[in-house]
Structures are given as C-alpha cells and as structure tokens.
Design an enzyme around this catalytic site. Structure first.
Site, PDB file in Angstrom:
ATOM      1  N   THR A   1      -6.101  -1.426   6.767  1.00 22.08           N
ATOM      2  CA  THR A   1      -6.054  -2.878   6.750  1.00 22.08           C
ATOM      3  C   THR A   1      -7.453  -3.450   6.548  1.00 22.08           C
ATOM      4  O   THR A   1      -7.601  -4.603   6.173  1.00 22.08           O
ATOM      5  CB  THR A   1      -5.452  -3.419   8.061  1.00 22.08           C
ATOM      6  OG1 THR A   1      -6.008  -2.695   9.152  1.00 22.08           O
ATOM      7  CG2 THR A   1      -3.947  -3.254   8.067  1.00 22.08           C
TER       8      THR A   1
ATOM      9  N   ASP B   1      -1.669   6.690   6.128  1.00 23.69           N
ATOM     10  CA  ASP B   1      -1.643   5.270   6.442  1.00 23.69           C
ATOM     11  C   ASP B   1      -2.596   5.032   7.614  1.00 23.69           C
ATOM     12  O   ASP B   1      -2.816   5.939   8.416  1.00 23.69           O
ATOM     13  CB  ASP B   1      -0.207   4.879   6.825  1.00 23.69           C
ATOM     14  CG  ASP B   1       0.028   3.379   6.699  1.00 23.69           C
ATOM     15  OD1 ASP B   1      -0.878   2.663   6.211  1.00 23.69           O
ATOM     16  OD2 ASP B   1       1.110   2.926   7.096  1.00 23.69           O
TER      17      ASP B   1
ATOM     18  N   ARG C   1       6.526  -8.072   2.027  1.00 25.64           N
ATOM     19  CA  ARG C   1       7.366  -7.586   3.126  1.00 25.64           C
ATOM     20  C   ARG C   1       8.053  -8.754   3.829  1.00 25.64           C
ATOM     21  O   ARG C   1       9.241  -8.706   4.131  1.00 25.64           O
ATOM     22  CB  ARG C   1       6.551  -6.787   4.151  1.00 25.64           C
ATOM     23  CG  ARG C   1       7.371  -6.542   5.444  1.00 25.64           C
ATOM     24  CD  ARG C   1       6.689  -5.628   6.435  1.00 25.64           C
ATOM     25  NE  ARG C   1       6.614  -4.278   5.910  1.00 25.64           N
ATOM     26  CZ  ARG C   1       5.527  -3.534   5.927  1.00 25.64           C
ATOM     27  NH1 ARG C   1       4.422  -3.992   6.465  1.00 25.64           N
ATOM     28  NH2 ARG C   1       5.549  -2.338   5.423  1.00 25.64           N
TER      29      ARG C   1
ATOM     30  N   LYS D   1       0.827  -1.206   0.000  1.00 28.98           N
ATOM     31  CA  LYS D   1       0.000   0.000   0.000  1.00 28.98           C
ATOM     32  C   LYS D   1       0.872   1.272   0.000  1.00 28.98           C
ATOM     33  O   LYS D   1       0.650   2.177  -0.815  1.00 28.98           O
ATOM     34  CB  LYS D   1      -0.949  -0.008   1.209  1.00 28.98           C
ATOM     35  CG  LYS D   1      -1.923  -1.198   1.176  1.00 28.98           C
ATOM     36  CD  LYS D   1      -2.933  -1.162   2.308  1.00 28.98           C
ATOM     37  CE  LYS D   1      -2.310  -1.344   3.668  1.00 28.98           C
ATOM     38  NZ  LYS D   1      -1.654  -2.656   3.861  1.00 28.98           N
ATOM     39  N   THR D   2       1.856   1.323   0.886  1.00 29.15           N
ATOM     40  CA  THR D   2       2.735   2.495   0.935  1.00 29.15           C
ATOM     41  C   THR D   2       3.500   2.631  -0.379  1.00 29.15           C
ATOM     42  O   THR D   2       3.651   3.736  -0.921  1.00 29.15           O
ATOM     43  CB  THR D   2       3.737   2.359   2.104  1.00 29.15           C
ATOM     44  OG1 THR D   2       3.007   2.085   3.296  1.00 29.15           O
ATOM     45  CG2 THR D   2       4.564   3.612   2.279  1.00 29.15           C
TER      46      THR D   2
END
Ligand code: ADP
Length: 340
Positions: A158, A109, A217, A64-65
């Site tokens: 989320t 975020d 990640r 997302k980032t």
C-alpha cells in the site's frame, strides 16, 4: 463496512474472483501501467526469460492482485500467492522459494509486512536466484547455498515508501496505481453488470461511480448491494424484475452510510476530529490515529490518499491540515471565525 479495504467474506472473495479481468486488455484504466507491463512481458517473452520482478504500489482495491494474476496468465506461467504477514521467519520464505517451479510467478501481497530476516534472504533470491540456508546454531552454524528455479516476484504494497531501499531497488519495475476517474469506474461497473447479467440504468452506474472512492473494489461492492436492494424492493415484473435504477442506488447508499463524496465512516471520523478537535490542524499522524482509534498505517495508506486526492486534506511537514473545502463539506465553523 461497505468501504473496508479488503474483501470481507468468502462470498465477497468469490464475487471478486468472478469479476476479475483476466487479461491486460480487459483491465480498465491505468493506461500507463498497462503499457509498461505489456512491454516488460513482451521483451521477456522475446528473449525467452522470466519477466523482471515487479512492484505494485497503491491503496487497497485498485487492482494489484488482479495485475499479478494477469502477469502470470499473459506470460503463460503459474502463480503462487503469499503475503507478508504469512512470512514470519526466513524459514517460511526459504520453504516457499525452494518449492517454486521454474518460471513461476510469486505474488507477495503486503510485502512491507514480511519479517526482516526474510527480507534479507529475498535480496539474494531476487538477484541471483539463490539463497543461503543457515544450519545449526552458534559456533557450529554453517550456511548452505541453495540454487532456486528462476521466478518472477510480484510484490504489492500500500506504500512503496515503507519498503527498505535495498528491496525496492531489486524490482526491475515499480508501478504506482492511481485512483480511477469516474469514466473508468463506469466502465468497471458496466463490465461487472454485464458479467452479472444485471439490468442497470446509465444514471445508476454514474452515481455509483461517483461514490466509490475511486476504487474498483468498492464500485463492485456497491453494485452488489444495489443489486440486492433492487431485487428485494422493485415491484417490476417479467424482464425488468430486479432492474436497478437511480432510486435503488440512493436508497442503498443511504442504508450503507456512504455520503455524496463516497466517504465512509472512518474517512468522516478522521476529518471531523481534524476539524472539530484540532481546529483543522496541523496535527501529527500519530495523534490523529490515536484520536480515531486506528493504526497510523491504516490512516496513512488507506484513508489519507483519497482525502488528499479529493482535496479535503493536505500533508505538510508540520502535520495534517484540513483544506477550506473540508470546512465547507462538513459544515463546521472554524473557531474564532464567523461565516459572513
Ligand atoms: P488490490 O489487490 O489492489 O487490493 P484487487 O486486484 O484485489 O485489488 O481488485 C479488487 C477488485 O476490483 C477485483 O475483484 C477486480 O474485479 C476489481 N478491479 C480492480 N481493478 C480493476 C480494473 N482495472 N478493471 C476492472 N476491475 C478491476
């Protein structure tokens, strides 16, 4: 923890930064979302306006980032980063919004964790690029309208379901990011290995891909651990010094307590309690969360999506239920049943 949702240290943040794809073309997988974003950005560019506000929903570590940064980069705009927990009051948001330069991309975020009062201010800001600032208190209070520079909001959450409808409705586009499949994760790892100038066997890449909870990640994090392991333990010399093989992957995964499905300690704790204490369910989310000593939100948005995806857990109206596959995987025998 090897599978903890967020970067754990400055070193890891720097490491992640180095591996972040900079363009949509470099971004692996999420083909639909990439196509949709591409269209949205091109249309805005043709009409010479700021791109629509974008909501990115999905579990931690799926990109997302990274996508927010790509939106700014691909549309040639600068990026401001903030997060829901940092916006405790409407005033925090007013300060942020009024300092944006025209056309800037604002990334928030964990947007579902913003203060309620700020949420309401954001509705107007998103719609009309305008906010009302309250001055004074009680009967003498007045609101002063303030025009804002046009901006594109990229929100990440989320769980989109946690956002109030009026906020969700103000995003022109919502992308639901999915877990990555093994082939995509191998491409993420291949790319990372190339950037890190690592010598990694194919088999080793495939093994990491199968053990990272479908999450880039975690894939990159495992690769980093495996690299460390190989560096310390391989006796090879010259070119192959530090080369990563399957044995290094197995050893590092064992050391970090990742099982053959890629489940970590918290995943396993949730499943074991569900199986052993609640006889496989159904059990309510809150009861489950209290039993493992975690927040319900973490269980629901971080742990469960992957357990559901790999078919160990189902969500029913009456609560969480372990599947037959879960009984098999954990080798737990159901009360009152014999195996044969
Ligand atoms: P989120 O914001 O969803 O928690 P991030 O965007 O911070 O996730 O991604 C975490 C790391 O995973 C980044 O450092 C990036 O290198 C890597 N990553 C995420 N998605 C991709 C992708 N599609 N392709 C390559 N790398 C990715």
């Amino acid at each position: 923890d090897i599978v903890s949702p967020a970067p754990e240290s400055e070193a890891e943040l720097a490491f992640e930064g180095a591996l972040r794809p900079r363009s949509l073309a470099e971004f692996v997988g999420q083909t639909r979302v990439r196509g949709q974003l591409q269209l949205l950005l091109q249309a805005a560019s043709l009409q010479n306006r700021t791109p629509d506000h974008i909501l990115l929903a999905g579990p931690p570590g799926l990109g997302k980032t990274t996508l927010a940064m790509i939106v700014a980069h691909e549309s040639g705009r600068s990026l401001r980063m903030s997060s829901g927990p940092a916006i405790q009051h409407a005033g925090d948001l007013a300060a942020l919004l009024s300092s944006l330069v025209p056309g800037e991309v604002l990334f928030i975020d964990e947007i579902h964790r913003m203060a309620r009062s700020a949420e309401e201010m954001l509705y107007l800001a998103m719609e009309d690029f305008r906010i009302d600032i309250m001055v004074g208190k009680g009967a003498g209070a007045t609101s002063i309208p303030l025009d804002l520079a046009p901006f594109t909001l990229v929100g990440a959450t989320t769980r989109a379901g946690l956002l109030p409808n009026p906020l969700r409705d103000r995003f022109g586009f919502t992308a639901h990011l999915e877990f990555y499949d093994d082939a995509e994760l191998e491409r993420v790892l291949e790319r990372a290995a190339r950037l890190l100038e690592l010598d990694v066997d194919r088999g080793a890449l495939a093994e990491i891909a199968g053990r990272c909870r479908g999450t880039p990640r975690i894939a990159n994090r495992l690769l980093r651990r495996v690299r460390d392991y190989a560096l310390v333990h391989t006796s090879g010399s010259g070119d192959r010094r530090g080369a990563v093989g399957l044995d290094a992957v197995h050893a590092a995964l064992e050391l970090y307590d990742v099982d053959e499905l890629g489940l970590d300690r918290l995943d396993r704790a949730v499943m074991k309690i569900l199986l052993e204490r609640f006889d496989g369910g159904p059990v309510g989310l809150n009861t489950l969360a209290v039993s493992v000593g975690e927040e319900a939100e973490t269980i629901e948005s971080v742990v469960e999506p992957f357990l559901v995806r790999i078919g160990l857990l189902t969500r029913t109206p009456r609560g969480r239920v372990a599947t037959p596959a879960a009984w098999r995987h954990f080798g737990v025998q159901r009360a009152g049943q014999t195996l044969f």
